[in-house]
Scaffold this motif. Structure first.
Motif, mmCIF file in Angstrom:
data_model
loop_
_atom_site.group_PDB
_atom_site.id
_atom_site.type_symbol
_atom_site.label_atom_id
_atom_site.label_comp_id
_atom_site.label_asym_id
_atom_site.label_seq_id
_atom_site.Cartn_x
_atom_site.Cartn_y
_atom_site.Cartn_z
ATOM 1 N N LYS A 124 0.852 -1.189 0.000
ATOM 2 C CA LYS A 124 0.000 0.000 0.000
ATOM 3 C C LYS A 124 0.893 1.247 0.000
ATOM 4 C CE LYS A 124 -3.753 -2.160 2.673
ATOM 5 N NZ LYS A 124 -4.579 -2.040 3.907
ATOM 6 N N PRO A 125 0.330 2.395 -0.364
ATOM 7 C CA PRO A 125 1.103 3.641 -0.266
ATOM 8 C C PRO A 125 1.536 3.880 1.184
ATOM 9 C CG PRO A 125 -0.869 3.968 -1.593
ATOM 10 C CD PRO A 125 -0.999 2.611 -0.972
ATOM 11 N N ILE A 126 2.705 4.513 1.333
ATOM 12 C CA ILE A 126 3.268 4.734 2.659
ATOM 13 C C ILE A 126 3.518 6.236 2.855
ATOM 14 C CG2 ILE A 126 5.676 4.457 1.962
ATOM 15 C CD1 ILE A 126 6.088 2.837 4.555
ATOM 16 N N ASP A 127 3.367 6.679 4.102
ATOM 17 C CA ASP A 127 3.509 8.108 4.389
ATOM 18 C C ASP A 127 4.963 8.532 4.524
ATOM 19 O OD1 ASP A 127 0.747 8.335 4.397
ATOM 20 O OD2 ASP A 127 0.573 7.930 6.541
ATOM 21 N N ASN A 128 5.749 7.782 5.236
ATOM 22 C CA ASN A 128 7.148 8.153 5.468
ATOM 23 C C ASN A 128 8.030 6.906 5.540
ATOM 24 O OD1 ASN A 128 5.847 7.378 7.811
ATOM 25 N ND2 ASN A 128 7.145 8.616 9.152
ATOM 26 N N ALA A 148 7.227 9.933 1.527
ATOM 27 C CA ALA A 148 6.007 9.259 1.071
ATOM 28 C C ALA A 148 6.271 8.542 -0.251
ATOM 29 C CB ALA A 148 4.874 10.256 0.918
ATOM 30 N N GLN A 149 5.747 7.312 -0.365
ATOM 31 C CA GLN A 149 5.970 6.500 -1.560
ATOM 32 C C GLN A 149 4.687 5.758 -1.944
ATOM 33 O OE1 GLN A 149 8.676 6.376 -3.438
ATOM 34 N NE2 GLN A 149 10.029 7.609 -2.101
ATOM 35 N N PRO A 150 4.457 5.557 -3.251
ATOM 36 C CA PRO A 150 3.287 4.783 -3.686
ATOM 37 C C PRO A 150 3.529 3.296 -3.483
ATOM 38 C CG PRO A 150 4.599 5.418 -5.581
ATOM 39 C CD PRO A 150 5.247 6.062 -4.381
ATOM 40 N N ALA A 151 2.489 2.500 -3.677
ATOM 41 C CA ALA A 151 2.618 1.048 -3.561
ATOM 42 C C ALA A 151 3.511 0.513 -4.667
ATOM 43 C CB ALA A 151 1.238 0.397 -3.625
ATOM 44 N N VAL A 176 16.614 -2.591 7.411
ATOM 45 C CA VAL A 176 15.248 -2.626 7.943
ATOM 46 C C VAL A 176 14.467 -1.492 7.295
ATOM 47 C CG1 VAL A 176 13.788 -2.461 9.979
ATOM 48 C CG2 VAL A 176 16.024 -3.594 10.135
ATOM 49 N N ALA A 177 13.360 -1.833 6.644
ATOM 50 C CA ALA A 177 12.491 -0.837 6.029
ATOM 51 C C ALA A 177 11.250 -0.672 6.893
ATOM 52 C CB ALA A 177 12.106 -1.266 4.614
ATOM 53 N N GLU A 178 10.941 0.572 7.264
ATOM 54 C CA GLU A 178 9.797 0.862 8.127
ATOM 55 C C GLU A 178 9.084 2.113 7.633
ATOM 56 O OE1 GLU A 178 11.322 -0.887 12.452
ATOM 57 O OE2 GLU A 178 11.575 1.253 12.005
ATOM 58 N N GLY A 179 7.851 2.222 8.042
ATOM 59 C CA GLY A 179 7.069 3.400 7.670
ATOM 60 C C GLY A 179 5.659 3.305 8.188
ATOM 61 N N SER A 180 4.916 4.388 7.985
ATOM 62 C CA SER A 180 3.537 4.476 8.468
ATOM 63 C C SER A 180 2.565 4.238 7.323
ATOM 64 C CB SER A 180 3.294 5.853 9.092
ATOM 65 O OG SER A 180 1.964 5.966 9.533
ATOM 66 N N ILE A 181 1.726 3.208 7.478
ATOM 67 C CA ILE A 181 0.695 2.881 6.499
ATOM 68 C C ILE A 181 -0.665 2.941 7.193
ATOM 69 C CG2 ILE A 181 -0.218 1.136 4.921
ATOM 70 C CD1 ILE A 181 2.568 0.062 4.579
ATOM 71 N N ASP A 182 -1.535 3.820 6.698
ATOM 72 C CA ASP A 182 -2.861 4.013 7.294
ATOM 73 C C ASP A 182 -2.752 4.346 8.782
ATOM 74 O OD1 ASP A 182 -3.977 3.427 4.828
ATOM 75 O OD2 ASP A 182 -4.206 1.289 5.282
ATOM 76 N N GLY A 183 -1.736 5.154 9.122
ATOM 77 C CA GLY A 183 -1.577 5.588 10.501
ATOM 78 C C GLY A 183 -0.920 4.568 11.413
ATOM 79 N N GLU A 184 -0.515 3.418 10.895
ATOM 80 C CA GLU A 184 0.113 2.390 11.714
ATOM 81 C C GLU A 184 1.553 2.180 11.271
ATOM 82 O OE1 GLU A 184 -0.498 -2.339 12.945
ATOM 83 O OE2 GLU A 184 -1.976 -1.303 11.713
ATOM 84 N N TYR A 185 2.493 2.269 12.223
ATOM 85 C CA TYR A 185 3.914 2.110 11.918
ATOM 86 C C TYR A 185 4.228 0.614 11.796
ATOM 87 C CZ TYR A 185 8.658 3.926 11.698
ATOM 88 O OH TYR A 185 9.901 4.310 11.262
#
Length: 225
Positions: A124-128, A148-151, A176-185
């Motif tokens: 899914k798209p990611i915010d950060n 921010a990146q698209p899916a 390690v790749a991490e980010g916030s998707i739909d408000g969840e890290y």
């Protein structure tokens, strides 16, 4: 006179023993086209003149034999084609040695001169999106912020330097790749480029490439660089 008879008897017995010990030649039981026509001629010679053979049956027999012989030749040609394709596959596979394959992994290979590269896989798209690089002791040495990146597969590249701009020694580093998707890290799967050290040809699995992390099938490789 007795000596002559004894010598002849001995020679005769030796010949018998040689014939008994002689290994019979292996005969080829495969019927050839000549054998078929010989059988057909023999069949015609014994037929009843008042009941001649049906021409349709004769043609059907000849056609069946021709088809069987053609299939046998075709199988031989297929075997030759398979051997040729295997040789070509081995030649093509040898050109992969020294290149890099993109494989699902959380380990980065840092060389002396080249940068370490990989991808973060986003469903899914990611915010950060941020990429964290850690050394063998688990210590964080660098963070790459991609925003921010698209899916999809998002590429990243590490120049091998730590946060202070110092070049780190070659080797394996954890990513390690991490980010916030739909408000969840959340953590995300990654794929990294691995050096291809050697290749194998397997009759059941096809081309197998060998990297530092192990062997994988070429069909499981996302990209060759």
């Amino acid at each position: 006179m007795s000596n002559d008879i004894s010598g002849a008897s001995s020679t005769y017995m030796d010949n018998l023993r040689w014939q008994d010990n002689k290994v019979p030649e292996k005969k080829d039981d495969t019927l050839t086209q000549e054998d078929f026509f010989s059988l057909l001629t023999q069949q015609l010679s014994f037929q009843d003149p008042s009941k001649p053979a049906d021409n349709d049956q004769m043609i059907a027999q000849m056609t069946s034999f021709t088809m069987a012989e053609g299939i046998s030749d075709l199988n031989s040609k297929f075997d030759s084609l398979t051997a040729s394709m295997t040789s070509n596959s081995a030649l093509q596979a040898s050109t992969l040695v020294g290149k890099q394959a993109l494989l699902e992994s959380n380990m980065l290979d840092l060389n002396e001169s080249a940068n370490a590269r990989g991808s973060a896989v986003l469903e899914k798209p990611i915010d950060n999106l941020n990429i964290q690089i850690k050394d063998s002791s688990g210590q964080l040495v660098r963070t790459i912020d991609l925003g921010a990146q698209p899916a999809g597969a998002v590429r990243f590249e590490w120049d091998g330097k730590n946060k202070d701009g110092e070049r780190l020694p070659p080797g394996e580093y954890k990513v390690v790749a991490e980010g916030s998707i739909d408000g969840e890290y959340t953590s995300l799967p990654t794929a990294t480029f691995k050096n291809i050290e050697s290749v194998n040809i397997n009759s059941s699995s096809g081309i197998i490439i060998n990297t530092r992390e192990g062997a994988v099938r070429l069909t499981d490789v996302a990209e060759i660089a």
